[in-house]
Structures are given as structure tokens and as C-alpha cells.
Write an enzyme that holds these catalytic residues in place. Structure first.
Site, PDB file in Angstrom:
ATOM      1  N   ASN A 194      83.797  47.106  49.154  1.00 44.48           N
ATOM      2  CA  ASN A 194      83.467  46.083  48.154  1.00 44.48           C
ATOM      3  C   ASN A 194      81.987  46.064  47.803  1.00 44.48           C
ATOM      4  O   ASN A 194      81.586  45.386  46.867  1.00 44.48           O
ATOM      5  CB  ASN A 194      83.863  44.699  48.676  1.00 44.48           C
ATOM      6  CG  ASN A 194      85.367  44.576  48.823  1.00 44.48           C
ATOM      7  OD1 ASN A 194      86.104  44.790  47.872  1.00 44.48           O
ATOM      8  ND2 ASN A 194      85.814  44.284  50.025  1.00 44.48           N
ATOM      9  N   ALA A 241      92.610  47.950  39.837  1.00 43.06           N
ATOM     10  CA  ALA A 241      92.250  47.153  38.658  1.00 43.06           C
ATOM     11  C   ALA A 241      91.093  46.197  38.921  1.00 43.06           C
ATOM     12  O   ALA A 241      90.505  45.663  37.988  1.00 43.06           O
ATOM     13  CB  ALA A 241      93.471  46.370  38.171  1.00 43.06           C
ATOM     14  N   GLY A 242      90.767  45.997  40.179  1.00 43.26           N
ATOM     15  CA  GLY A 242      89.721  45.017  40.520  1.00 43.26           C
ATOM     16  C   GLY A 242      88.365  45.437  39.955  1.00 43.26           C
ATOM     17  O   GLY A 242      88.098  46.614  39.740  1.00 43.26           O
ATOM     18  N   ARG A 260      80.765  43.034  43.502  1.00 46.90           N
ATOM     19  CA  ARG A 260      79.702  43.145  44.523  1.00 46.90           C
ATOM     20  C   ARG A 260      79.046  44.509  44.553  1.00 46.90           C
ATOM     21  O   ARG A 260      78.055  44.708  45.260  1.00 46.90           O
ATOM     22  CB  ARG A 260      80.273  42.775  45.901  1.00 46.90           C
ATOM     23  CG  ARG A 260      80.489  41.259  46.043  1.00 46.90           C
ATOM     24  CD  ARG A 260      81.482  40.952  47.122  1.00 46.90           C
ATOM     25  NE  ARG A 260      81.029  41.416  48.425  1.00 46.90           N
ATOM     26  CZ  ARG A 260      81.817  41.541  49.485  1.00 46.90           C
ATOM     27  NH1 ARG A 260      83.096  41.224  49.403  1.00 46.90           N
ATOM     28  NH2 ARG A 260      81.329  41.991  50.620  1.00 46.90           N
ATOM     29  N   TYR A 293      65.679  82.529  30.784  1.00 44.41           N
ATOM     30  CA  TYR A 293      65.942  81.594  29.679  1.00 44.41           C
ATOM     31  C   TYR A 293      64.850  81.739  28.642  1.00 44.41           C
ATOM     32  O   TYR A 293      63.660  81.620  28.953  1.00 44.41           O
ATOM     33  CB  TYR A 293      65.948  80.173  30.264  1.00 44.41           C
ATOM     34  CG  TYR A 293      66.332  79.090  29.294  1.00 44.41           C
ATOM     35  CD1 TYR A 293      67.476  79.183  28.506  1.00 44.41           C
ATOM     36  CD2 TYR A 293      65.552  77.940  29.182  1.00 44.41           C
ATOM     37  CE1 TYR A 293      67.827  78.167  27.636  1.00 44.41           C
ATOM     38  CE2 TYR A 293      65.895  76.919  28.319  1.00 44.41           C
ATOM     39  CZ  TYR A 293      67.034  77.036  27.546  1.00 44.41           C
ATOM     40  OH  TYR A 293      67.380  76.014  26.689  1.00 44.41           O
ATOM     41  N   GLN A 318      96.532  46.745  33.848  1.00 42.83           N
ATOM     42  CA  GLN A 318      96.725  45.351  34.241  1.00 42.83           C
ATOM     43  C   GLN A 318      95.589  44.528  33.648  1.00 42.83           C
ATOM     44  O   GLN A 318      94.444  44.631  34.085  1.00 42.83           O
ATOM     45  CB  GLN A 318      96.729  45.203  35.773  1.00 42.83           C
ATOM     46  CG  GLN A 318      97.094  43.789  36.202  1.00 42.83           C
ATOM     47  CD  GLN A 318      96.608  43.461  37.605  1.00 42.83           C
ATOM     48  OE1 GLN A 318      95.726  44.117  38.153  1.00 42.83           O
ATOM     49  NE2 GLN A 318      97.164  42.421  38.187  1.00 42.83           N
TER      50      GLN A 318
END
Ligand code: UD1
Ligand code: CA
Length: 440
Positions: free
Chosen positions: A226, A12-13, A17, A369, A75
Site C-alpha cells: 500500500n 481496481a484500488g 498511499r 552515431y 469496476q
């Protein structure tokens, strides 16, 4: 494993950073979101329930990784790790032990977790701890007479506690019923004003429940991400581990520090891989395959004895039989190439079926194509395609045909014949090169 078990993954964090709009746990490690690594490891443990707790960017995380075997808890707001686990309790199978993992700790190994789960048994609290030379920033494991009594966070610790070098990795196993009893009792009167999961240790001790510890084999297993720098550092460690595993299986790597595997690379015997090659998705290399330097290979199968590169690109859906040569600046996509065929220089083979013993000349292009739809090119066995040829799909080159250099093939080429499309060569005698006009 006999036990049924719940696994709760905290994700949930915000990951401020990372300085990114992408939720932290979706940042890729080895081509896969870091949270997906944790989920895959959780799956290897045969849990009764895997619950992911999300908050920041939660909807995006859930949409990216949704699967039938995953339960999701939101949360919002994020009031601490104890509060986070509490959100998952209604989803858990009550009496079973609960393992807590972290979406930003991607390299934890299943073998380590099995040791922790075994240490916990059915009725003990088990903590994964490590001894660090520099424990700064981590929660410390406080022991009295060798027994764990509580965990103290760095910010709440006194000077003596800060000297403790045994740290809390955050990963733990707790008996399910006890956990459900403890979490609502947690308070937030601490330095960070958070509901600390770590405070369940003191509650277990107060109840007389044994608190045991287990330890990871390697420090990178419990390393959290982090920042982009930490992500890059773990990527290198992970790639090094993958390279070691390949070499362990007998693969020759010119330099284990210069290979990137972002998926599953399956190799036969006596495969050799030169420097700076990137493998994505599921790639299968047969016995004796040689991958020269600077190749990018994604979702492809390369047959035994084939030689790829340098500077080749095999895109998804490439299927090469044995002894195929794909040389420099050749791109192959969604195509099969049968045995002993060669495309050695500067070519694009897309949406094609190529037979055996075909020679694709330098600069050959399948024009697959038309601006709206893709069409297939079929090149039968023993065809020779001259350099700088365009095959305007859908088109078939018959068995044994030869295409003259510079051919633009718009209709099928008959077998065994020479087909050329360029205008007849002419020479103009007496022709003069233009000369620069003098300015008046
Ligand atoms: C936590 C531990 C600490 C341990 C360290 C290991 C607590 C109180 N402390 O500290 O003992 O040494 O991890 O890295 O548990 N998260 C949520 N919701 C929240 C808060 C956190 O999902 O409300 C998630 C975060 O996304 C992160 C993880 O939990 O993945 C850890 O949270 P973080 O705030 O980084 O904990 P630390 O302070 O590092
Ligand atoms: Ca942390």
C-alpha cells in the site's frame, strides 16, 4: 491440474498511499509491475480464463499489460471486493472454480495456490488464511467448534473477535456457479458501506457448503503493498529469495544482500558475483564467469571464463564469447566480442563486431552515431588498438592491424599494417611559456 479454473485478479484500488500518478499495480517490483508478477503466477496455474478487474487508471494498466490470454473488467466506482469480483463474473467460464488474487499481493507462490485449489476441489469454498501475532487491520476467521462460520472485518468486529489471530489473506477459491449466485446477494450494511467478498463465507455456510482453509508457507507470500515503504520491504525480501535461489544453484555471491536481479539471471557452474551488481532483462553468464563489483548488466550473454568489471556496463545486445575481459568504466552495447579479447579500461564499444584476441586500448571509442543513424564497426581477429582511438563508423579494422595511440580512424585500416592518424610530433626549441601580465 485436471480442473479448468477461472482466475480473477483484483486491481481496481487507487493506492492513494503510494502518492503517485502511476496506478499502484504498475509500480515495479524487481523491475516488473507488481500486477505482472501476479499475472505470471496465474499463468503458471493453467487457468481457463484470467480476468483482471481494473478501475483507477484502468486504461493505463490495460495498455501496459495487454496480452491475448487476459480478459479485462472495469469496476467503476469501486464499491468493495465483492462488487469487484462481480464485475468479472460475465467473463468467467461458469461452472469452473474461481480463484481470487490481488494485483497488490505480488509474491504469492504457485505452489501455495495449488494447495488451496486442491483443498477446494470442485464444490467447496477454500480460504487462504494465516495466523498472525498481530492481526490488526485484517478480516478475522470466525470458527465455531473448529469450523469456519464467517469472516468479520476489523472495523465490524467486536472486542472478542478482534482477539482472533487467524486472519483472511483475501485469497480464496469458490465454486463458479455458487459464486455467481452469492455475489448479487451481498449487501453493504457494514462499517465501511462496501460489498464485502468475505460475506460469501456466511452464505456458503448457510447453504451447508464446506468451508476449508489452506495456509501460505511464508508470511511474505500474502503481504500486500500500500505504500512505498512496503514496496521497498517486499523488494528486499524478493531479492533475498532470488539470491538464495542463485546460491542454491551454486553461484558464489560476495553478499546476498547486495545483488539486484530485475529479470532472469541464468548462471553456469562456478560463477562468482561481487557486491552491488544489477542484472536486468535476460542475462546469461557462462561457466566460471566472474563479475566484479559495481557492474550493471542488461540483456547480455557472457561467455565462459570471462571477467567483467569492476564498474563495467553491458547493455542490451552484448554477446561475449569465452575468456573476454571487460574492465573498469567500459560500456558495451549491441556488440559481439569473440574469444580472448580484452577491453580493460575506459572504452565504449557500441554496434561493433570484435574478433578474437583483440586488445582494445584505454579510452577507445566506437563513434557509432552520426547524429541521425547508427553505423557498425568491424574489428577483425588479432587487432591491437592503441589508447585513445576513435573508430568513426562505418569502418573496418583488418585482421592483425595495429592502430597507433590517438588514431581517429575514418577509413578502413588494412590488415597487418600500422595505421596512425595523428600529425607528426614536432618540438619547438626556444619556445617560452606565456607569463602573467602585470596590471598597470
Ligand atoms: C480485504 C479483506 C480482508 C482481508 C484483507 C487482506 C474484504 C471485505 N476484506 O480487506 O478480510 O484481511 O483484504 O489484505 O474483502 N479492490 C478492488 N475494488 C474494490 C475494493 C478493493 O479492486 O472495490 C481491491 C484493492 O485494489 C485491493 C484489494 O481489492 O487490491 C483489497 O482491497 P482493500 O480495500 O485493501 O481490502 P481490505 O480492507 O484490506
Ligand atoms: Ca488492504
Amino acid at each position: 491440474m485436471a480442473l479448468t479454473m477461472n482466475i480473477v485478479i483484483l486491481a481496481a484500488g487507487q493506492g492513494k498511499r503510494m502518492r503517485s500518478d502511476l496506478p499502484k499495480v504498475l509500480h515495479p517490483l524487481a523491475g516488473k509491475p507488481m500486477l505482472a508478477h501476479v499475472i505470471d503466477t496465474a499463468r503458471a496455474l493453467n487457468a481457463a480464463k484470467i480476468c483482471v478487474v481494473v478501475g483507477h487508471g484502468g486504461e493505463q494498466v490495460r495498455q501496459s499489460l495487454a496480452a491475448p490470454d487476459l480478459a479485462w473488467a472495469i469496476q467503476e466506482p469501486q464499491l468493495g471486493t465483492g462488487h469487484a469480483v462481480l464485475q468479472a463474473i460475465p467473463l468467467a467460464v461458469p461452472p469452473a472454480p474461481t480463484l481470487v488474487l490481488y494485483g497488490d499481493v505480488p509474491l504469492i507462490r504457485a505452489a501455495t495456490l495449488r494447495r488451496l485449489i486442491e483443498a477446494a476441489g470442485e464444490d467447496q469454498l477454500a480460504l487462504l488464511t494465516a495466523h498472525l501475532a498481530n492481526p490488526h487491520g485484517y478480516g478475522r476467521i470466525v470458527r465455531v467448534d473448529g469450523e469456519v462460520t464467517r469472516i468479520v472485518e476489523e472495523k465490524d468486529a467486536d472486542d472478542a473477535e478482534r482477539l482472533i489471530r487467524e486472519i483472511n489473506t483475501g485469497i480464496l477459491v469458490a465454486p463458479g456457479a455458487a459464486l455467481a449466485r452469492w455475489l448479487p446477494q451481498l449487501g453493504n450494511r457494514n462499517a465501511q458501506g462496501e460489498y464485502y467478498l468475505t460475506d460469501i463465507v456466511a452464505l456458503a455456510v448457510a447453504e451447508g457448503m464446506p468451508v476449508v482453509t489452506a495456509h501460505p508457507d511464508a508470511p511474505w507470500e500474502t503481504a500486500g503493498i500500500n505504500s512505498k515503504a512496503q514496496l521497498a520491504a517486499l523488494e528486499r525480501i524478493h531479492q533475498r529469495n532470488l539470491a538464495e535461489a542463485l546460491m542454491g544453484e551454486g553461484v558464489t555471491l560476495a553478499d546476498p544482500a547486495r545483488i539486484d536481479v530485475r529479470g532472469e539471471l541464468v548462471c553456469g557452474r562456478d560463477v562468482s558475483i561481487d557486491v552491488n551488481c544489477v542484472f536486468e532483462g535476460r542475462v546469461v553468464l557462462g561457466d566460471g564467469v566472474r563479475i566484479n563489483a559495481n557492474c550493471v548488466i542488461q540483456d547480455a550473454v557472457v561467455g565462459a571464463g570471462s571477467i567483467i568489471g569492476p564498474f563495467a556496463r553491458l547493455r542490451p545486445g552484448t554477446r561475449l564469447a569465452e575468456d573476454v575481459h571487460v574492465g573498469n568504466f567500459v560500456e558495451v552495447k549491441n556488440s559481439t566480442i569473440a574469444a580472448h579479447s580484452k577491453a580493460n579500461h575506459l572504452a565504449y564499444i557500441g554496434d561493433a563486431t570484435v574478433g578474437s584476441r583483440v586488445n582494445v586500448g584505454a579510452g577507445t571509442i566506437t563513434c557509432n552515431y552520426d547524429g541521425a543513424n547508427k553505423h557498425r564497426t568491424v574489428i577483425e581477429d588479432d587487432v591491437f588498438i592503441g589508447s585513445d582511438t576513435q573508430l568513426v563508423a562505418p569502418v573496418t579494422v583488418g585482421r592483425g592491424a595495429t592502430l597507433g595511440a590517438g588514431t581517429t580512424l575514418t577509413r578502413d585500416a588494412p590488415p597487418d599494417a600500422l595505421t596512425v592518424s595523428r600529425p607528426k610530433q614536432i618540438s619547438v626549441t626556444g619556445w617560452k611559456r606565456p607569463v602573467k601580465q602585470k596590471k598597470a
